[in-house]
Scaffold this motif. Sequence first.
Motif, PDB file in Angstrom:
ATOM      1  N   PHE A  26      43.939  34.981  34.544  1.00 40.59           N
ATOM      2  CA  PHE A  26      43.804  36.433  34.440  1.00 40.59           C
ATOM      3  C   PHE A  26      45.174  37.014  34.106  1.00 40.59           C
ATOM      4  N   MET A  85      35.076  34.442  39.279  1.00 36.75           N
ATOM      5  CA  MET A  85      35.074  33.693  38.025  1.00 36.75           C
ATOM      6  C   MET A  85      36.374  32.903  37.934  1.00 36.75           C
ATOM      7  N   HIS A 102      37.908  48.648  35.387  1.00 38.07           N
ATOM      8  CA  HIS A 102      37.334  47.832  34.318  1.00 38.07           C
ATOM      9  C   HIS A 102      38.274  47.838  33.118  1.00 38.07           C
ATOM     10  N   THR A 103      38.760  46.667  32.750  1.00 42.27           N
ATOM     11  CA  THR A 103      39.651  46.563  31.599  1.00 42.27           C
ATOM     12  C   THR A 103      38.849  46.231  30.338  1.00 42.27           C
ATOM     13  N   ARG A 124      38.471  41.598  32.422  1.00 39.15           N
ATOM     14  CA  ARG A 124      37.927  41.387  33.755  1.00 39.15           C
ATOM     15  C   ARG A 124      37.981  42.683  34.552  1.00 39.15           C
ATOM     16  N   SER A 125      37.202  42.725  35.618  1.00 38.22           N
ATOM     17  CA  SER A 125      37.123  43.910  36.466  1.00 38.22           C
ATOM     18  C   SER A 125      37.992  43.705  37.701  1.00 38.22           C
ATOM     19  N   TYR A 126      38.984  44.557  37.840  1.00 34.01           N
ATOM     20  CA  TYR A 126      39.883  44.526  38.981  1.00 34.01           C
ATOM     21  C   TYR A 126      39.464  45.599  39.986  1.00 34.01           C
ATOM     22  N   LEU A 183      41.991  41.205  42.425  1.00 29.77           N
ATOM     23  CA  LEU A 183      40.969  40.573  41.586  1.00 29.77           C
ATOM     24  C   LEU A 183      40.194  39.589  42.439  1.00 29.77           C
ATOM     25  N   GLY A 213      40.142  44.686  27.514  1.00 29.27           N
ATOM     26  CA  GLY A 213      40.559  43.499  26.776  1.00 29.27           C
ATOM     27  C   GLY A 213      41.136  43.885  25.424  1.00 29.27           C
ATOM     28  N   ASP A 225      36.559  38.554  41.269  1.00 27.74           N
ATOM     29  CA  ASP A 225      35.296  38.649  40.543  1.00 27.74           C
ATOM     30  C   ASP A 225      34.512  37.339  40.531  1.00 27.74           C
ATOM     31  N   ASP A 283      42.441  41.844  30.380  1.00 31.83           N
ATOM     32  CA  ASP A 283      41.778  40.729  29.717  1.00 31.83           C
ATOM     33  C   ASP A 283      40.268  40.862  29.723  1.00 31.83           C
TER      34      ASP A 283
END
Length: 350
Positions: free
Chosen positions: A316, A312, A264-265, A239-241, A308, A267, A310, A237
């Motif tokens: 997710f 935020m 790093h995904t 977000r950075s896992y 995860l 999206g 991050d 999505d």
Amino acid sequence: MLSFVSRLPQRASTSRISRFSSGNSNQEEPKIEILKKTKNIPKKFKDSIHDLSKDPKSVLSTFLPDVQKSFLGGRSQAPMNWNYPNRKFEDDLKVEANLEELAKDTPKLAKREFKKLKKDVAEMLDSGLDKPDIIAGKKHGEAIIEYDFKDSNSLDIWRTGCDSDWKQGFSKVELLRTARNTALFKGYLNTEVVKDGKTTRAGWASMKTHDTYAFDRRKYLWWWKNYTHLMIKCRGDGRSYKVMLYTPGALDVTWGDTYSYPLHTHGGPYWQYEKIPFSRFFHTVGGRIQDVQSRVFAEEISSIGIGLMDRMNGEFQLEIDFIGCYNDVTHEEKFAYESYSIPMFNPQTI
């Protein structure tokens, strides 16, 4: 007025308490009040009372009755580092087992574990002479898929966790198997801190493998040493896992040892193939980056996880097709980060 209370080193069966008062220099000498032995002592306290005059054992056994000599001689039966059940350092851990439930579940558990043991022995006796890659190494571009989700039982070795499981937050997480034979790691991240007086940060979720040999013996992914990269096919999505390779040792100080690297995904609906060199993973303990870094040895990896954190708030979603390894013979890097020489007489050199 400041008062002090101290316990006299007398017999444990009689409680003698001394009270001292501090004040002017003309004050009288401190009085010692001796409390008489109480007759109505609960049974659970009577069992723990130890008479030092009759049997001068260790003073520790007065307060910890379970500390005693075993039949092997001199060995304490108290919990030790390698067998203490509180591996996650829970504050309110209570280990309770019902004898009837144990007797009922023992045949089923024994059947399952002996079935796994049979499989483990077959793998151990499998000769490696017909597998030249074990002796000569993998070829360039060769890959292996270690974890996929095509089988209905593929999620049995995976565990999930988040801060709400530990009563330290309000995040939610779940791991599902989709109709496309993929795994969907999804949930809601909430950074709100629980007002318990101890928790200072919140907002994390993770998935991790728990694949062991029979009778809960640790399983090492030693065959990964023939590869240079960790390969993951996923789509997320944006977000950075964080990918985590767990390398716990026998002692409790090493139970939190991991090697991490961000994922790093992009999206969107497109799949991405991530190849992460093992030389890029950095040493962390409990999610904290360590000052003294070292490379990860693949033969010491026992499990892998994705997390995860991050900071935020919001939903997710990370879909995973497979996790495996890839070999690139042109990758000669051993460790990507600079290692500093520690000066002599530094405590870390001892």
